[in-house]
Design a protein around this motif. Structure first.
Motif, short mmCIF file in Angstrom:
data_model
loop_
_atom_site.label_atom_id
_atom_site.label_comp_id
_atom_site.label_asym_id
_atom_site.label_seq_id
_atom_site.Cartn_x
_atom_site.Cartn_y
_atom_site.Cartn_z
N THR A 120 13.09 4.11 -13.84
CA THR A 120 12.10 4.36 -14.90
C THR A 120 11.03 3.27 -14.91
O THR A 120 9.88 3.54 -15.27
N PHE A 121 11.39 2.06 -14.51
CA PHE A 121 10.39 1.00 -14.39
C PHE A 121 9.36 1.35 -13.32
O PHE A 121 8.15 1.22 -13.53
N GLN A 122 9.83 1.81 -12.18
CA GLN A 122 8.92 2.20 -11.10
C GLN A 122 8.04 3.37 -11.53
O GLN A 122 6.82 3.38 -11.28
N ALA A 167 2.08 -0.93 -9.67
CA ALA A 167 2.19 0.43 -9.14
C ALA A 167 2.22 0.43 -7.61
O ALA A 167 3.00 1.17 -6.99
N PHE A 168 1.39 -0.41 -7.00
CA PHE A 168 1.37 -0.51 -5.54
C PHE A 168 2.72 -0.98 -5.01
O PHE A 168 3.24 -0.44 -4.02
N ILE A 169 3.28 -1.98 -5.66
CA ILE A 169 4.60 -2.49 -5.24
C ILE A 169 5.66 -1.41 -5.39
O ILE A 169 6.52 -1.22 -4.52
N ALA A 170 5.62 -0.69 -6.53
CA ALA A 170 6.61 0.37 -6.78
C ALA A 170 6.52 1.46 -5.72
O ALA A 170 7.54 1.92 -5.19
N ILE A 171 5.31 1.87 -5.38
CA ILE A 171 5.12 2.92 -4.37
C ILE A 171 5.55 2.43 -2.99
O ILE A 171 6.14 3.18 -2.20
N ALA A 172 5.27 1.17 -2.69
CA ALA A 172 5.66 0.63 -1.39
C ALA A 172 7.18 0.58 -1.23
O ALA A 172 7.71 0.79 -0.13
N LEU A 173 7.88 0.33 -2.33
CA LEU A 173 9.34 0.21 -2.27
C LEU A 173 10.07 1.53 -2.41
O LEU A 173 11.22 1.65 -1.99
N GLU A 174 9.41 2.52 -3.01
CA GLU A 174 10.07 3.80 -3.27
C GLU A 174 9.22 4.97 -2.74
O GLU A 174 8.24 5.37 -3.38
#
Length: 315
Positions: free
Chosen positions: A77-79, A291-298
């Motif tokens: 949910t954080f991502q 958001a960029f970090i979240a998308i890169a990781l997931e």
């Protein structure tokens, strides 16, 4: 592009252009840019951890409402929240709101009805907490409202409790929803004694972080203000951000409302506008970075790709 998207894009361009035109016409543009170039960067960098905290608070509310306390629920949910808020900044007509139920379905197997009702419940809580902060800070910071101080304080309490009353009223219509049983489950969870208290406190934490960001922005432009004045300015800007029409990347009405509120608290117009721009820019950059970090990781958050990873089964 359909007609709504075209109208949203045109409205965004016009609102941002009107704000820039006002700055230029009032001869504020150049001094504001000078103030921003001289802004103290360390204060603005401190806004990033505040954004992380408020995103964690948002994620915790989603976890409680979706009843996903199992391992990984908070991270997912954080991502989702990071991407959701970044899209709200960047897309016109609040089209980013549609991202939450879609991403919740993709990442957590949540049904669209549950995801949408959860988002609407959270937005109701946000309005209540934001109204509380706006009224309470106005009572403390705006000299012209001093005669109505206790009325504003009472209004702030009512604003915090108003979402519970609306959730109870919505519960009475639960039998008429038929197939939307998932909506009823979310609302029942939200109005339960323990959960409502927790999600309300988390909502207050979200807007307290925004108030902290506004305060740090004033310090960055070398403008000393009371915390209540910064909270009132920040809450006014966030209330403007809730409007369906926004400028490009949120530039326009938000900064105008922020600066207007600061002026009511006795701040000069030039540093008020500079602080408004600095605050919005810091929140925008921090939100997009997360958001960029979240998308890169997931990979499943990459909405432009079709089912990069299979959706997890619904519990």
């Amino acid at each position: 592009m359909n007609r709504r998207q075209i109208l949203g894009t045109v409205a965004a361009i016009l609102l941002t252009a009107a704000f820039v035109w006002w700055l230029a016409g009032s001869r504020l543009l150049e001094p504001v840019l000078v103030t921003l170039r001289q802004a103290a960067l360390p204060y603005l960098l401190l806004i990033l951890p505040l954004v992380v905290i408020l995103q964690l608070a948002r994620a915790a509310r989603f976890v409680l409402l979706l009843d996903r306390m199992r391992a990984g629920g908070l991270l997912a949910t954080f991502q989702i929240s990071c991407v959701h808020i970044a899209l709200n900044f960047l897309l016109p007509f609040k089209l980013g709101e549609a991202a939450f139920p879609l991403l919740a379905r993709r990442l957590m197997g949540v049904g669209l009805a549950s995801g949408t009702s959860t988002l609407l419940t959270v937005r109701l809580l946000d309005l209540g907490a934001l109204g509380t902060l706006l009224a309470f800070s106005a009572a403390l910071a705006v000299p012209d409202l001093a005669p109505y101080r206790w009325l504003l304080v009472a209004g702030s309490v009512l604003s915090l409790l108003a979402p519970l009353a609306l959730l109870i009223l919505a519960g009475h219509g639960q039998r008429q929803w038929g197939r939307l049983a998932a909506v009823g489950e979310v609302l029942a969870r939200a109005r339960s004694h323990g959960t409502f208290g927790k999600i309300t406190l988390l909502s207050v934490l979200v807007w307290a972080c925004h108030a902290g960001a506004a305060y740090l922005s004033f310090l960055a432009v070398n403008q000393s203000v009371q915390l209540a004045a910064a909270a009132f300015a920040g809450a006014s800007g966030n209330l403007a951000f809730a409007l369906p029409f926004q400028g490009i990347a949120g530039v326009g009405p938000v900064q105008a409302a922020f600066a207007w509120a600061a002026v009511l608290c006795g701040v000069a117009l030039e540093p008020a506008v500079a602080a408004a721009i600095a605050c919005h820019a810091s929140l925008l950059v921090s939100g997009c970075l997360l958001a960029f970090i979240a998308i890169a990781l997931e990979p499943r958050l990459r909405v432009w790709q079709r089912r990069v990873v299979a959706d997890p089964p619904a519990p």
